[in-house]
Design a protein around this motif. Structure first.
Motif, PDB file in Angstrom:
ATOM      1  N   GLN A   3       0.768  -1.183   0.032  1.00 17.63           N
ATOM      2  CA  GLN A   3      -0.079   0.129   0.041  1.00 17.63           C
ATOM      3  C   GLN A   3       0.843   1.276  -0.133  1.00 17.63           C
ATOM      4  O   GLN A   3       0.617   2.188  -0.596  1.00 17.63           O
ATOM      5  CB  GLN A   3      -1.010  -0.099   1.139  1.00 17.63           C
ATOM      6  CG  GLN A   3      -1.673   1.175   1.143  1.00 17.63           C
ATOM      7  CD  GLN A   3      -2.866   1.178   2.219  1.00 17.63           C
ATOM      8  OE1 GLN A   3      -3.154   0.339   3.178  1.00 17.63           O
ATOM      9  NE2 GLN A   3      -3.644   2.152   2.416  1.00 17.63           N
ATOM     10  N   SER A   4       1.769   1.372   0.811  1.00 16.43           N
ATOM     11  CA  SER A   4       2.825   2.443   0.701  1.00 16.43           C
ATOM     12  C   SER A   4       3.375   2.748  -0.554  1.00 16.43           C
ATOM     13  O   SER A   4       3.245   3.734  -1.003  1.00 16.43           O
ATOM     14  CB  SER A   4       3.998   2.173   1.685  1.00 16.43           C
ATOM     15  OG  SER A   4       3.353   2.304   2.918  1.00 16.43           O
ATOM     16  N   ASN A   7       0.809   4.115  -2.733  1.00 17.50           N
ATOM     17  CA  ASN A   7       0.325   5.420  -2.709  1.00 17.50           C
ATOM     18  C   ASN A   7       1.630   6.507  -3.069  1.00 17.50           C
ATOM     19  O   ASN A   7       1.269   7.438  -3.505  1.00 17.50           O
ATOM     20  CB  ASN A   7       0.225   5.758  -1.044  1.00 17.50           C
ATOM     21  CG  ASN A   7      -0.981   5.317  -0.529  1.00 17.50           C
ATOM     22  OD1 ASN A   7      -1.812   5.027  -1.309  1.00 17.50           O
ATOM     23  ND2 ASN A   7      -1.121   4.816   0.740  1.00 17.50           N
ATOM     24  N   SER A  13      -5.119   5.070  -5.781  1.00 15.53           N
ATOM     25  CA  SER A  13      -5.663   5.935  -4.548  1.00 15.53           C
ATOM     26  C   SER A  13      -6.816   6.637  -4.925  1.00 15.53           C
ATOM     27  O   SER A  13      -7.226   6.884  -6.216  1.00 15.53           O
ATOM     28  CB  SER A  13      -4.381   7.013  -4.382  1.00 15.53           C
ATOM     29  OG  SER A  13      -4.090   7.663  -5.335  1.00 15.53           O
ATOM     30  N   GLN A  44      -8.889   4.067   2.135  1.00 12.14           N
ATOM     31  CA  GLN A  44      -7.754   5.364   2.432  1.00 12.14           C
ATOM     32  C   GLN A  44      -8.397   6.417   3.281  1.00 12.14           C
ATOM     33  O   GLN A  44      -9.506   6.725   3.115  1.00 12.14           O
ATOM     34  CB  GLN A  44      -7.404   5.903   0.941  1.00 12.14           C
ATOM     35  CG  GLN A  44      -6.528   7.025   1.335  1.00 12.14           C
ATOM     36  CD  GLN A  44      -5.012   6.332   1.058  1.00 12.14           C
ATOM     37  OE1 GLN A  44      -4.751   5.670   0.354  1.00 12.14           O
ATOM     38  NE2 GLN A  44      -4.081   7.083   1.719  1.00 12.14           N
ATOM     39  N   LYS A  47      -8.006  12.935   5.087  1.00 16.41           N
ATOM     40  CA  LYS A  47      -7.666  14.268   6.163  1.00 16.41           C
ATOM     41  C   LYS A  47      -8.701  15.338   5.816  1.00 16.41           C
ATOM     42  O   LYS A  47      -9.451  15.953   6.461  1.00 16.41           O
ATOM     43  CB  LYS A  47      -6.301  14.419   6.241  1.00 16.41           C
ATOM     44  CG  LYS A  47      -6.015  15.113   7.571  1.00 16.41           C
ATOM     45  CD  LYS A  47      -4.513  14.848   7.712  1.00 16.41           C
ATOM     46  CE  LYS A  47      -3.288  15.620   7.366  1.00 16.41           C
ATOM     47  NZ  LYS A  47      -2.186  15.511   7.828  1.00 16.41           N
ATOM     48  N   VAL A 113      -4.195  10.920   5.075  1.00 14.20           N
ATOM     49  CA  VAL A 113      -3.551  10.894   6.252  1.00 14.20           C
ATOM     50  C   VAL A 113      -2.130  10.634   6.357  1.00 14.20           C
ATOM     51  O   VAL A 113      -1.580  11.313   7.235  1.00 14.20           O
ATOM     52  CB  VAL A 113      -4.050   9.633   7.292  1.00 14.20           C
ATOM     53  CG1 VAL A 113      -3.381   9.485   8.596  1.00 14.20           C
ATOM     54  CG2 VAL A 113      -5.589  10.086   7.646  1.00 14.20           C
ATOM     55  N   ASP A 114      -1.759   9.821   5.422  1.00 14.27           N
ATOM     56  CA  ASP A 114      -0.022   9.729   5.241  1.00 14.27           C
ATOM     57  C   ASP A 114       0.364  10.974   4.396  1.00 14.27           C
ATOM     58  O   ASP A 114       1.669  10.822   3.812  1.00 14.27           O
ATOM     59  CB  ASP A 114       0.018   8.488   4.560  1.00 14.27           C
ATOM     60  CG  ASP A 114      -0.794   8.270   3.494  1.00 14.27           C
ATOM     61  OD1 ASP A 114      -1.311   9.242   2.802  1.00 14.27           O
ATOM     62  OD2 ASP A 114      -0.498   7.175   2.871  1.00 14.27           O
ATOM     63  N   ASP A 115      -0.428  12.044   4.281  1.00 14.14           N
ATOM     64  CA  ASP A 115      -0.079  13.543   3.569  1.00 14.14           C
ATOM     65  C   ASP A 115       0.231  13.166   2.090  1.00 14.14           C
ATOM     66  O   ASP A 115       0.961  14.069   1.203  1.00 14.14           O
ATOM     67  CB  ASP A 115       1.210  14.034   4.074  1.00 14.14           C
ATOM     68  CG  ASP A 115       0.977  14.814   5.337  1.00 14.14           C
ATOM     69  OD1 ASP A 115       0.026  15.232   5.391  1.00 14.14           O
ATOM     70  OD2 ASP A 115       1.912  14.891   6.126  1.00 14.14           O
TER      71      ASP A 115
END
Length: 128
Positions: A3-4, A7, A13, A44, A47, A113-115
């Motif tokens: 997933q990282s 992203n 995404s 996902q 934010k 959330v992970d910017d």
């Protein structure tokens, strides 16, 4: 880890699209529409949504005229899901019309959330 990597490369995404009722406006008018958020391959957490009204000069210099909207969300977007968020913004009254020297657009950004960020932009034509 997968997933990282997805992203990082913005594969699968969620996406955002600002859908406007009209792309031609007069100074002082209210632009209306909605943000359409489409889920990606995996859940996902979103934010916020941000949208700025910007002007681009002929030399490609971009100037933020004003923030048009900020929507704090803290919601999880499910895979292949869809969500709509209403949008409206009043265009400044003292705005010069679109010309060869200047163009205008609404620049939308969805922040996770992970910017990680995804962008969309919509051209606007300011007429007298």
């Amino acid at each position: 880890m997968i997933q990282s990597l997805l992203n990082l490369f913005k594969i699968g995404s969620p996406k955002v699209d600002l859908v406007l009722q009209s792309h031609q406006i007069v100074p002082g008018a209210i632009v209306k529409g909605s943000f359409h958020i489409y889920g990606g391959w995996l859940p996902q957490k979103i934010k916020r949504l941000e949208c700025d009204f910007v002007r681009e000069a002929k030399n490609h210099k971009i100037e933020v005229i004003a923030p048009a909207a900020t929507v704090l969300m803290s919601q999880t977007m499910e895979p292949k899901g869809k969500r709509e968020v209403p949008f409206h913004y009043q265009i400044p009254e003292d705005l010069p019309p679109t010309s060869q020297a200047y163009s205008y657009r609404l620049q939308t950004k969805i922040v996770f959330v992970d910017d990680v960020k995804r962008f969309d932009h919509d051209e606007l034509v300011v007429i007298n």
